[in-house]
Design a protein around this motif. Structure first.
Motif, PDB file in Angstrom:
ATOM      1  N   ASN A  27      12.006   6.944   5.142  1.00  0.00           N
ATOM      2  CA  ASN A  27      11.120   6.531   6.230  1.00  0.00           C
ATOM      3  C   ASN A  27      10.527   5.146   5.963  1.00  0.00           C
ATOM      4  N   ILE A  28      10.619   4.266   6.964  1.00  0.00           N
ATOM      5  CA  ILE A  28      10.052   2.924   6.865  1.00  0.00           C
ATOM      6  C   ILE A  28       8.612   2.941   7.356  1.00  0.00           C
ATOM      7  N   GLU A  29       7.674   2.580   6.484  1.00  0.00           N
ATOM      8  CA  GLU A  29       6.268   2.506   6.873  1.00  0.00           C
ATOM      9  C   GLU A  29       5.895   1.128   7.423  1.00  0.00           C
ATOM     10  N   ASN A  30       6.511   0.092   6.884  1.00  0.00           N
ATOM     11  CA  ASN A  30       6.223  -1.272   7.348  1.00  0.00           C
ATOM     12  C   ASN A  30       7.420  -2.157   7.026  1.00  0.00           C
TER      13      ASN A  30
ATOM     14  N   ASP B 255       8.363  -1.497   3.295  1.00  0.00           N
ATOM     15  CA  ASP B 255       7.574  -0.500   2.574  1.00  0.00           C
ATOM     16  C   ASP B 255       8.035   0.890   3.000  1.00  0.00           C
ATOM     17  N   ILE B 256       8.273   1.765   2.030  1.00  0.00           N
ATOM     18  CA  ILE B 256       8.832   3.087   2.298  1.00  0.00           C
ATOM     19  C   ILE B 256       8.008   4.168   1.614  1.00  0.00           C
ATOM     20  N   ASP B 257       8.246   5.438   2.066  1.00  0.00           N
ATOM     21  CA  ASP B 257       7.588   6.588   1.450  1.00  0.00           C
ATOM     22  C   ASP B 257       8.141   6.834   0.050  1.00  0.00           C
TER      23      ASP B 257
ATOM     24  N   GLU C 241       0.804  -1.221   0.000  1.00  0.00           N
ATOM     25  CA  GLU C 241       0.000   0.000   0.000  1.00  0.00           C
ATOM     26  C   GLU C 241       0.839   1.274   0.000  1.00  0.00           C
ATOM     27  N   SER C 242       2.147   1.145   0.183  1.00  0.00           N
ATOM     28  CA  SER C 242       3.009   2.327   0.189  1.00  0.00           C
ATOM     29  C   SER C 242       3.450   2.655  -1.243  1.00  0.00           C
ATOM     30  N   ASP C 243       4.273   3.669  -1.379  1.00  0.00           N
ATOM     31  CA  ASP C 243       4.735   4.063  -2.708  1.00  0.00           C
ATOM     32  C   ASP C 243       5.744   3.068  -3.275  1.00  0.00           C
TER      33      ASP C 243
ATOM     34  N   ARG D  99       8.463  -0.503  -2.350  1.00  0.00           N
ATOM     35  CA  ARG D  99       8.787  -1.648  -1.489  1.00  0.00           C
ATOM     36  C   ARG D  99      10.193  -2.137  -1.847  1.00  0.00           C
TER      37      ARG D  99
END
Length: 388
Positions: free
Chosen positions: A338-341, A356-358, A309-311, A313
């Motif tokens: 930034n690490i989102e997941n 997953d990252i921005d 779901e992020s921009d 991976r």
């Protein structure tokens, strides 16, 4: 654009799963292989190879460690691909063996021209008298997907079913007896059928000692893998009338041209339906991995799946050693990423990490992969963009 290379005949229905973003057999440096029985142990993997999908459940023809060293995940298609196909052949073999159908058919085929086979059979058919499956006992060794299907089907035929090696049992009827050992399972069995993967534990699993625990008229079936049953021990047991018959899908010189042995040319998983199902399953798993990084039905890496779901991976295949996540996270933080997941799972000596990252600009993307690949013990890094 992804490149796919096939070995063996892969069902068209499977190849049709690949869309416009894929090219089939246009390069020797592909992103993925789709294979069936080709032996890859002496094969030189191209550096770009990221996945090997086996259209079938067995994978002894693929060097798993060698693939990991090249940064390639290996998939198979267990259960839904050809399990029913193998189950049906096992049941057919049990019926053929118990009713002496091969011997009877050969007798009729060798009759003199013009002979009345029906009348002759009425006089001589006693030599082909067989037995029914109803009420007989079958020992099913290995109760994974195929073994469970076989066990449940035998129960539906009115047989008594005893299972061994049940630690991976699938949807198994409560009416099936669980044996504490193979010896306990086979001691009263009229049939014994093996359904275990081939590994160090199961190679030579059914040999002299196990055969000695069977009744002398037991019918032994091996539709799992060559080597699980010791063919030399089987041939000796049959010659000495310590075993009834042997039906198998795997041949070697030890059991060629032997009475009471029926060999088949590895047709256990070979039906039109199975080849289509396995090819479709392999293609879908390959597409999922190449486009999202998710791993389903891997045999050399853990299964890892998370919503994309992020921009972007980042996926990494690396050794399962301390401080790998720390090194990766430190690098990303130092670049302001930034690490989102983050998901990390290990299997034996290797691990797989998805991050997953921005949104990051193209210049930064171009540096991420080669820089992360410089971390010792990392064998493959990919950066994927989410299709919105």
């Amino acid at each position: 654009m992804y490149q796919i290379k096939t070995y063996n005949a892969i069902a068209k229905e499977g190849l049709d799963e690949f869309g416009d973003n894929y090219r089939i057999n246009q390069t020797d440096n592909p992103d993925a292989y789709l294979i069936r029985s080709v032996d890859l142990h002496d094969h030189e993997f191209p550096k770009n190879l990221k996945a090997i999908a086996r259209c079938g459940s067995g994978y002894n023809n693929v060097p798993l460690d060698k693939a990991l060293e090249n940064g390639a995940v290996v998939f198979n298609t267990p259960g839904g691909g050809n399990a029913n196909t193998v189950k049906e052949l096992v049941l057919a073999s049990m019926i053929i063996a118990s009713r002496n159908i091969v011997a009877a058919a050969n007798w009729s085929a060798n009759a003199k021209p013009g002979a009345d086979i029906t009348l002759r059979t009425e006089k001589e058919k006693a030599s082909f008298n067989g037995t029914e499956l109803l009420g007989k006992t079958v020992a099913v060794i290995g109760l994974g997907h195929i073994g469970s299907l076989v066990a449940n089907a035998c129960l539906d035929l009115g047989m008594k079913v005893v299972g061994a090696m049940t630690h991976t049992a699938w949807r198994l009827s409560d009416h099936i007896k669980r044996a504490t050992s193979i010896a306990d399972a086979v001691k009263d069995a009229d049939f014994m059928t093996a359904h275990v993967p081939k590994n160090e534990e199961t190679t030579g699993l059914i040999a002299d000692a196990k055969i000695a625990q069977m009744k002398p008229n037991t019918i032994l079936l091996n539709f799992a893998r060559l080597g699980i049953v010791d063919n030399k021990a089987v041939a000796e047991a049959l010659a000495e009338h310590r075993l009834g018959k042997y039906y198998t899908d795997f041949s070697d010189a030890t059991i060629l041209h032997k009475d009471d042995i029926v060999l088949m040319p590895h047709i256990g998983g070979s039906t039109i339906e199975a080849e289509i199902n396995c090819a479709r399953m392999a293609a879908k798993q390959t597409i999922e991995f190449l486009e999202t990084g998710n791993i389903i039905n891997s045999v050399n890496l853990p299964n890892v799946s998370a919503p994309f779901e992020s921009d972007h991976r980042i996926t990494l295949i690396h050794k399962n050693i301390p401080n790998m996540i720390g090194q990766i996270s430190t690098y990303l933080a130092g670049r302001g990423i930034n690490i989102e997941n983050l998901v990390n799972k290990a299997k034996d000596k290797y691990a797989y990490t998805m991050i997953d990252i921005d949104e990051i600009d193209q210049a930064t993307q171009d540096k991420v992969v080669p820089n992360l690949e410089q971390i010792p013990a990392v064998t493959r890094v990919r950066i994927l963009t989410h299709k919105k």
